[in-house]
Design an enzyme around this catalytic site. Sequence first.
Site, PDB file in Angstrom:
ATOM      1  N   SER A   1       0.847  -1.192   0.000  1.00  0.00           N
ATOM      2  CA  SER A   1       0.000   0.000   0.000  1.00  0.00           C
ATOM      3  C   SER A   1       0.879   1.237   0.000  1.00  0.00           C
ATOM      4  O   SER A   1       1.980   1.235   0.571  1.00  0.00           O
ATOM      5  CB  SER A   1      -0.898   0.015   1.239  1.00  0.00           C
TER       6      SER A   1
ATOM      7  N   TYR B   1      -2.228  -0.228   9.975  1.00  0.00           N
ATOM      8  CA  TYR B   1      -2.233  -0.661   8.575  1.00  0.00           C
ATOM      9  C   TYR B   1      -0.964  -0.190   7.871  1.00  0.00           C
ATOM     10  O   TYR B   1      -0.293  -0.958   7.174  1.00  0.00           O
ATOM     11  CB  TYR B   1      -3.465  -0.113   7.867  1.00  0.00           C
TER      12      TYR B   1
END
Length: 246
Positions: free
Chosen positions: A144, A158
């Site tokens: 990501s 995250y």
Amino acid sequence: MSDDMAVRQKVALVFGGSRGIGAAAATRLVQDGFAVALTYVSRPDKAEQLVRTIEEGGGRALAVEADSADPAAIRAAVARTVQRFGPIDAVVVNAGILRLATVDAFGLEDLDRMLAINIRGVFLAIQAATAQMRDGGRVITIGSNTAIRASIRGSSVYAMTKAAVATMVKGIALDLAPRRITVNNIQPGPIDTDMTEGHIPALTGMVPLGRVGQPREVATLVSYLAGDESGYMTGASLTIDGGFVL
């Protein structure tokens, strides 16, 4: 070389391949000539539907239930893939989860599960798949762009897991270089998937190009990294996010 070896179909395994980016990657790899196994956890209907679509189009596919938090399930998915199709040529590790909460509110159970799937599961998937991979194979992780910058409150865990993947890829690339196995990481920004459902308008305003990405655009990058042309690239993290982190 025998005729059988000359025409051997390449084999790919996509962890987290039933929906979104994983499904797009599996579909593209089939178009590129791979037989593809894909894992799923919560949506067997989506996985089986994708397999049917691939087979109706003349491709070969296999859906395997496997929770990436479970080491035994990861190893079993690799074993089933090899049993059905033969040694692996490419693995795409897309399985991951997103939990958002600020540091004062983040629960231990959510923390442990994110670490188990987004970091440990990635490592174990690579470890298991490359043990059954032909030399010269391809490892592709889906990380990501939050590994570069955590732009949203509540995304600290995250972002941490995705930064860990980006660093992990560099070390594993060195480990596997003697076997000519390349290891690369794709870092998408906002993509139109189940994970971003309901947030598209807000996310669109944060992307300089004025739109979120489509799963097929990430799959195109997967296709390149799984192909022969990418053989001199390893240990890299490639960001595809419409300029989100610029």
